[in-house]
Scaffold this motif. Structure first.
Motif, PDB file in Angstrom:
ATOM      1  N   THR A 119       7.446  -9.947   9.424  1.00  0.00           N
ATOM      2  CA  THR A 119       6.919 -10.524   8.192  1.00  0.00           C
ATOM      3  C   THR A 119       6.024  -9.479   7.535  1.00  0.00           C
ATOM      4  OG1 THR A 119       6.934 -12.722   9.210  1.00  0.00           O
ATOM      5  CG2 THR A 119       5.640 -12.447   7.189  1.00  0.00           C
ATOM      6  N   LEU A 120       6.564  -8.825   6.511  1.00  0.00           N
ATOM      7  CA  LEU A 120       5.837  -7.746   5.856  1.00  0.00           C
ATOM      8  C   LEU A 120       4.937  -8.293   4.761  1.00  0.00           C
ATOM      9  CD1 LEU A 120       8.697  -5.095   5.504  1.00  0.00           C
ATOM     10  CD2 LEU A 120       6.957  -5.229   7.293  1.00  0.00           C
ATOM     11  N   ARG A 174       6.353  -4.862   0.874  1.00  0.00           N
ATOM     12  CA  ARG A 174       7.566  -5.396   0.248  1.00  0.00           C
ATOM     13  C   ARG A 174       7.413  -5.642  -1.245  1.00  0.00           C
ATOM     14  NH1 ARG A 174       6.591 -10.866  -0.403  1.00  0.00           N
ATOM     15  NH2 ARG A 174       4.952 -11.753   0.915  1.00  0.00           N
ATOM     16  N   ARG A 206       5.952 -13.583  -3.785  1.00  0.00           N
ATOM     17  CA  ARG A 206       6.945 -12.565  -4.138  1.00  0.00           C
ATOM     18  C   ARG A 206       6.636 -12.015  -5.520  1.00  0.00           C
ATOM     19  NH1 ARG A 206      10.087 -14.942  -7.964  1.00  0.00           N
ATOM     20  NH2 ARG A 206      10.277 -17.238  -7.908  1.00  0.00           N
ATOM     21  N   ALA A 256       7.804  -3.219  -5.643  1.00  0.00           N
ATOM     22  CA  ALA A 256       8.527  -3.002  -4.392  1.00  0.00           C
ATOM     23  C   ALA A 256       8.722  -1.521  -4.109  1.00  0.00           C
ATOM     24  CB  ALA A 256       9.881  -3.715  -4.461  1.00  0.00           C
ATOM     25  N   GLY A 312       5.668  -0.196  -2.380  1.00  0.00           N
ATOM     26  CA  GLY A 312       5.645  -0.604  -0.981  1.00  0.00           C
ATOM     27  C   GLY A 312       6.621   0.188  -0.139  1.00  0.00           C
ATOM     28  N   LYS A 313       7.808   0.484  -0.662  1.00  0.00           N
ATOM     29  CA  LYS A 313       8.795   1.291   0.046  1.00  0.00           C
ATOM     30  C   LYS A 313       8.272   2.696   0.282  1.00  0.00           C
ATOM     31  CE  LYS A 313      13.573   2.899  -0.220  1.00  0.00           C
ATOM     32  NZ  LYS A 313      14.819   2.907  -1.035  1.00  0.00           N
ATOM     33  N   THR A 315       5.777   2.647   3.068  1.00  0.00           N
ATOM     34  CA  THR A 315       6.440   2.491   4.361  1.00  0.00           C
ATOM     35  C   THR A 315       7.021   3.809   4.839  1.00  0.00           C
ATOM     36  OG1 THR A 315       6.981   0.197   3.799  1.00  0.00           O
ATOM     37  CG2 THR A 315       8.221   1.217   5.594  1.00  0.00           C
TER      38      THR A 315
END
Length: 372
Positions: free
Chosen positions: A49-50, A55, A103, A135, A138-139, A142
């Protein structure tokens, strides 16, 4: 005089009390492998669960008095909002703010959701702040975190290899660290906790803690195995003695470290503060796994790798040869002694040659005539 009591730590250090970590390493390797496989399976089936930092999404914060049931009440009312499928996560910020993460929302959805959150909190919409996280950002975070982890592991391997002058220690330490990392991630997937920046901080912390514990064990192993070729002891024996010598220290360090972390985790869950709970859970699992891996994975794996070296194989063969010769000599001496015993006894009875004769005393002829 009363006998001096010897503590468990002293008995472990002196070798009078010990657990054979090296002999039981196959069982611990199987257990650790099964644990890692199980955690990987959980991650694959359930996933992580990010948080929205990874995300992407929209973050709302509203002033609200936090009570015991506040977070649960807000979470239950989110299903009644106009915008559906918010994938919302709710937690408190201190005692006076509520935080709702959803979201990624469109501008119209943000306006609607903001007004309805304000109604739940009992404040004006203007008092509800929000922040949108893309998003792509966030990518990017990561990917950078993954690169940083790889660089970190590479530098650690290089440092350990240079410091100990043994690349096998680097491999053993990294295997133990990866074990701790996988287990921690698997626990997160199992309990459904959100992976946040606090989680990343905790993971980096436990990696450092695990390495510290492992380096302490390795340093003692290096000390015990210095000049090993001139002794009748194997590498596994000295490695096992080193682990037992630092066992109490490792346990004490772990317990002292776990107590405040456990308090942090309990405080986070009781206050319904996800960042505190996320941080506490990762630290708690990682510290326990780190203490376990340094004793049951890193040291036994290092001994197994070193015992396979040609010089260590030769050294072990020489030890076994010397022990076999010593055992043969002892058996020969025992057999000779056992055979000589009955012969001497029979000779003493029947006067056979070899029997021990009574000692003669000097008696005069006159005394013998008198019967003395």
């Amino acid at each position: 005089m009363a006998e001096k009591k010897v503590s468990v730590a002293e008995r472990l250090y002196s070798g009078h009390l010990s657990y054979d970590f090296m002999k039981a390493r196959k069982g611990w390797f199987i257990f650790s492998g099964a644990l890692v496989a199980l955690t990987i399976l959980i991650v694959v089936l359930r996933g992580l669960t990010l948080g929205i930092e990874f995300r992407g999404g929209t973050d709302f914060q509203a002033p609200m008095t936090i009570e015991t049931t506040t977070v649960d009440d807000v979470r239950s009312h989110l299903n009644e909002l106009t915008v559906q499928d918010l994938e919302a996560q709710v937690f408190s910020l201190g005692t006076s703010n509520i935080r709702v993460q959803t979201r990624s929302l469109t501008p119209d959805e943000i306006t609607t959701t903001r007004a309805e959150i304000a109604t739940l909190a009992g404040v004006e919409p203007a008092e509800v702040t929000y922040n949108s996280i893309g998003a792509s950002w966030g990518k990017q975070i990561t990917e950078r975190a993954a690169v940083a982890l790889v660089v970190f592991l590479g530098l650690v391997m290089l440092l350990i290899a240079v410091y100990f002058r043994d690349w096998k220690m680097s491999i053993s330490a990294i295997v133990a660290v990866l074990h701790d990392l996988v287990v921690t991630v698997g626990v997160y997937a199992a309990v459904g906790f959100t992976v946040t920046p606090a989680t990343v901080i905790a993971v980096l912390t436990i990696l450092g803690y695990s390495l510290y514990d492992t380096v302490v064990v390795f340093d003692k192993i290096r000390e015990n195995t210095a000049g090993l070729e001139q002794t009748d002891r194997t590498y596994s024996y000295e490695a096992n003695r080193a682990v037992n010598q630092v066992l109490v220290r490792s346990l004490n360090t772990t317990v002292i470290g776990v107590i405040p972390v456990l308090a942090l985790f309990i405080a986070g869950t009781s206050l319904q503060s996800d960042p505190l709970a996320d941080l506490g859970l990762a630290l708690l699992v990682g510290m326990i796994a780190g203490a376990y891996s340094s004793l049951f994975i890193a040291a036994p794996l290092l001994a197994w790798l070193r015992e396979r070296e040609p010089k260590m194989v030769e050294h072990r063969a020489q030890i076994e040869h010397r022990r076999a010769r010593a055992a043969a000599k002892a058996a020969y001496r025992d057999s000779v002694a056992a055979a000589a015993g009955p012969v001497a006894e029979r000779a003493a009875v029947v006067g056979e040659p070899g029997a021990r004769q009574p000692r003669r005393t000097n008696v005069s002829r006159a005394d013998r005539k008198k019967g003395k």
